[in-house]
Write an enzyme that holds these catalytic residues in place. Sequence first.
Site, PDB file in Angstrom:
ATOM      1  N   ASP A  93     -29.746   9.792  -4.703  1.00 52.96           N
ATOM      2  CA  ASP A  93     -29.221  11.156  -4.577  1.00 52.96           C
ATOM      3  C   ASP A  93     -27.834  11.220  -5.247  1.00 52.96           C
ATOM      4  O   ASP A  93     -26.969  10.387  -4.959  1.00 52.96           O
ATOM      5  CB  ASP A  93     -29.094  11.439  -3.065  1.00 52.96           C
ATOM      6  CG  ASP A  93     -28.865  12.890  -2.748  1.00 52.96           C
ATOM      7  OD1 ASP A  93     -29.185  13.751  -3.581  1.00 52.96           O
ATOM      8  OD2 ASP A  93     -28.379  13.169  -1.620  1.00 52.96           O
ATOM      9  N   HIS A  94     -27.635  12.171  -6.120  1.00 49.49           N
ATOM     10  CA  HIS A  94     -26.338  12.383  -6.779  1.00 49.49           C
ATOM     11  C   HIS A  94     -25.767  11.140  -7.468  1.00 49.49           C
ATOM     12  O   HIS A  94     -24.602  10.788  -7.273  1.00 49.49           O
ATOM     13  CB  HIS A  94     -25.292  12.926  -5.789  1.00 49.49           C
ATOM     14  CG  HIS A  94     -25.630  14.278  -5.276  1.00 49.49           C
ATOM     15  ND1 HIS A  94     -25.513  15.413  -6.044  1.00 49.49           N
ATOM     16  CD2 HIS A  94     -26.125  14.693  -4.082  1.00 49.49           C
ATOM     17  CE1 HIS A  94     -25.915  16.460  -5.339  1.00 49.49           C
ATOM     18  NE2 HIS A  94     -26.312  16.050  -4.154  1.00 49.49           N
ATOM     19  N   HIS A 189     -23.544  21.988   0.069  1.00 50.56           N
ATOM     20  CA  HIS A 189     -23.665  20.802   0.920  1.00 50.56           C
ATOM     21  C   HIS A 189     -22.867  20.925   2.218  1.00 50.56           C
ATOM     22  O   HIS A 189     -21.882  21.644   2.273  1.00 50.56           O
ATOM     23  CB  HIS A 189     -23.197  19.566   0.153  1.00 50.56           C
ATOM     24  CG  HIS A 189     -24.127  19.206  -0.969  1.00 50.56           C
ATOM     25  ND1 HIS A 189     -23.850  19.478  -2.279  1.00 50.56           N
ATOM     26  CD2 HIS A 189     -25.346  18.615  -0.947  1.00 50.56           C
ATOM     27  CE1 HIS A 189     -24.860  19.063  -3.029  1.00 50.56           C
ATOM     28  NE2 HIS A 189     -25.775  18.539  -2.250  1.00 50.56           N
ATOM     29  N   SER A 235     -29.814  22.532   4.256  1.00 49.56           N
ATOM     30  CA  SER A 235     -29.855  22.450   5.719  1.00 49.56           C
ATOM     31  C   SER A 235     -29.658  23.837   6.326  1.00 49.56           C
ATOM     32  O   SER A 235     -28.965  24.685   5.763  1.00 49.56           O
ATOM     33  CB  SER A 235     -28.762  21.500   6.232  1.00 49.56           C
ATOM     34  OG  SER A 235     -29.227  20.167   6.156  1.00 49.56           O
ATOM     35  N   ASP A 277     -30.013  16.828   4.667  1.00 50.24           N
ATOM     36  CA  ASP A 277     -29.257  15.712   5.219  1.00 50.24           C
ATOM     37  C   ASP A 277     -28.477  16.170   6.462  1.00 50.24           C
ATOM     38  O   ASP A 277     -28.616  15.619   7.546  1.00 50.24           O
ATOM     39  CB  ASP A 277     -28.303  15.156   4.152  1.00 50.24           C
ATOM     40  CG  ASP A 277     -27.589  13.899   4.610  1.00 50.24           C
ATOM     41  OD1 ASP A 277     -27.864  13.419   5.727  1.00 50.24           O
ATOM     42  OD2 ASP A 277     -26.743  13.374   3.862  1.00 50.24           O
TER      43      ASP A 277
HETATM   44  P1  13P Z   1     -27.322  19.436   3.207  1.00 53.64           P
HETATM   45  O1  13P Z   1     -25.896  19.042   3.355  1.00 53.64           O
HETATM   46  O2  13P Z   1     -27.475  20.936   3.240  1.00 53.64           O
HETATM   47  O3  13P Z   1     -28.233  18.785   4.177  1.00 53.64           O
HETATM   48  O4  13P Z   1     -27.801  19.001   1.735  1.00 53.64           O
HETATM   49  C1  13P Z   1     -28.169  17.674   1.480  1.00 53.64           C
HETATM   50  C2  13P Z   1     -28.322  17.388   0.029  1.00 53.64           C
HETATM   51  O5  13P Z   1     -28.378  18.255  -0.819  1.00 53.64           O
HETATM   52  C3  13P Z   1     -28.403  15.975  -0.362  1.00 53.64           C
HETATM   53  O6  13P Z   1     -28.405  15.823  -1.740  1.00 53.64           O
HETATM   54  O1  G3H Z   2     -25.365  15.542  -0.986  1.00 51.24           O
HETATM   55  C1  G3H Z   2     -24.861  14.686  -0.270  1.00 51.24           C
HETATM   56  C2  G3H Z   2     -25.679  14.054   0.793  1.00 51.24           C
HETATM   57  O2  G3H Z   2     -25.654  14.818   1.964  1.00 51.24           O
HETATM   58  C3  G3H Z   2     -25.243  12.641   0.995  1.00 51.24           C
HETATM   59  O3  G3H Z   2     -24.060  12.568   1.702  1.00 51.24           O
HETATM   60  O4  G3H Z   2     -22.652  11.074   0.291  1.00 51.24           O
HETATM   61  O5  G3H Z   2     -22.111  11.458   2.701  1.00 51.24           O
HETATM   62  O6  G3H Z   2     -24.090  10.084   2.032  1.00 51.24           O
HETATM   63  P1  G3H Z   2     -23.164  11.198   1.676  1.00 51.24           P
HETATM   64 ZN    ZN Z   3     -27.272  17.273  -2.819  1.00 48.02          ZN
END
Ligand code: 13P
Ligand code: G3H
Ligand code: ZN
Length: 330
Positions: A93-94, A189, A235, A277
């Site tokens: 992710d990212h 986010h 979310s 998340d």
């Molecule tokens: P949320 O913070 O809305 O759950 O989004 C999570 C997300 O986009 C992880 O990449």
């Molecule tokens: O987009 C971000 C996700 O919610 C992951 O969050 O970088 O705190 O693990 P994190």
């Molecule tokens: Zn994200």
Amino acid sequence: MVSYKELGLVNSREIFKKAIMGRYAVPAFNFNNMEQLQAIVQACVEEGSPVILQVSSGARKYANQTLLRYMAQGAVEYAKELGKNIPIVLHLDHGDTFELCKSCVEYGFSSVMIDGSHHSYNENVELTRKVVEYAHQYDVTVEGELGVLAGIEDDVVAEHHTYTQPEEVEDFVSRTGVDSLAISIGTSHGANKFKPAQCTRDENGMLVPPPLRFDILEEVERRIPGFPIVLHGASSVPQKYVEIINSNGGKLKDAIGIPEEQLRRAAQSSVCKINIDSDGRLAMTAAIRQTLSEHPEWFDPRQYLGPAREQLKALYKHKVVSVLGSAGKA
Ligand code: 13P
Ligand code: G3H
Ligand code: ZN
């Protein structure tokens, strides 16, 4: 180098094709620890949903990359043991650099995101193309991003969002060769997606956030029909968890998410991956706070992580059955 295929994982290509045809979205749930992983696998096996196990670079640092690889392999075996061989994707992710994406491919990820959305358009194209060229040699699928979401994206904090410009999507997709595209249509986010001042109130006095920009999504779909679209920051921030947290010593202020109705609508379009998340974090924290305030004498982590895992599992089941529509599609 370990191939995800040896671990029993799949890339996202087939499951996205099916999700678009079937008008549902595949859940992408973030995980950092065993209880989250157990809850995800149990929920998705019981509901027969494909699933994307999502790991941020922060999660990778927190949990250790080698351990994560074996956890994902464990998830595949655990799902079989629970009675269903559901498709499981292990996704970065990212990802913010080529090196990180490359390392994830080498550690058994079946899918990576390269998030070049904070760079200039041309730099984003260059970086994304480089990751695609590398990842495709190993049949690993790649997600790119156009447009910036507000909120925290791992180490990157964006104060303001920029909606995706539909005029850019055809060029971006054809020049980079990405397999899916994350777009910015008003999600963000974290647990504070909107300020109360941005919201209106319904007849019960509940805050109603501004709607997502479905007009942008539709224009994107018109320009790249049938191309897999991803929604981050999706979310819903269930108020029941916020209330449990705040009535058990927590201090969450102005926590507002995306109404589920809007996500249901998105899931029926070419949005075929929805990232969640924060809702999991809230569910888990609510259960832990409540359990510990009801049983101040407890100190065995299983006593509070067990109920947290149950709460998480219930949340994930609700998402796949009633929001994303992916139940029974494995
Ligand atoms: P949320 O913070 O809305 O759950 O989004 C999570 C997300 O986009 C992880 O990449
Ligand atoms: O987009 C971000 C996700 O919610 C992951 O969050 O970088 O705190 O693990 P994190
Ligand atoms: Zn994200």
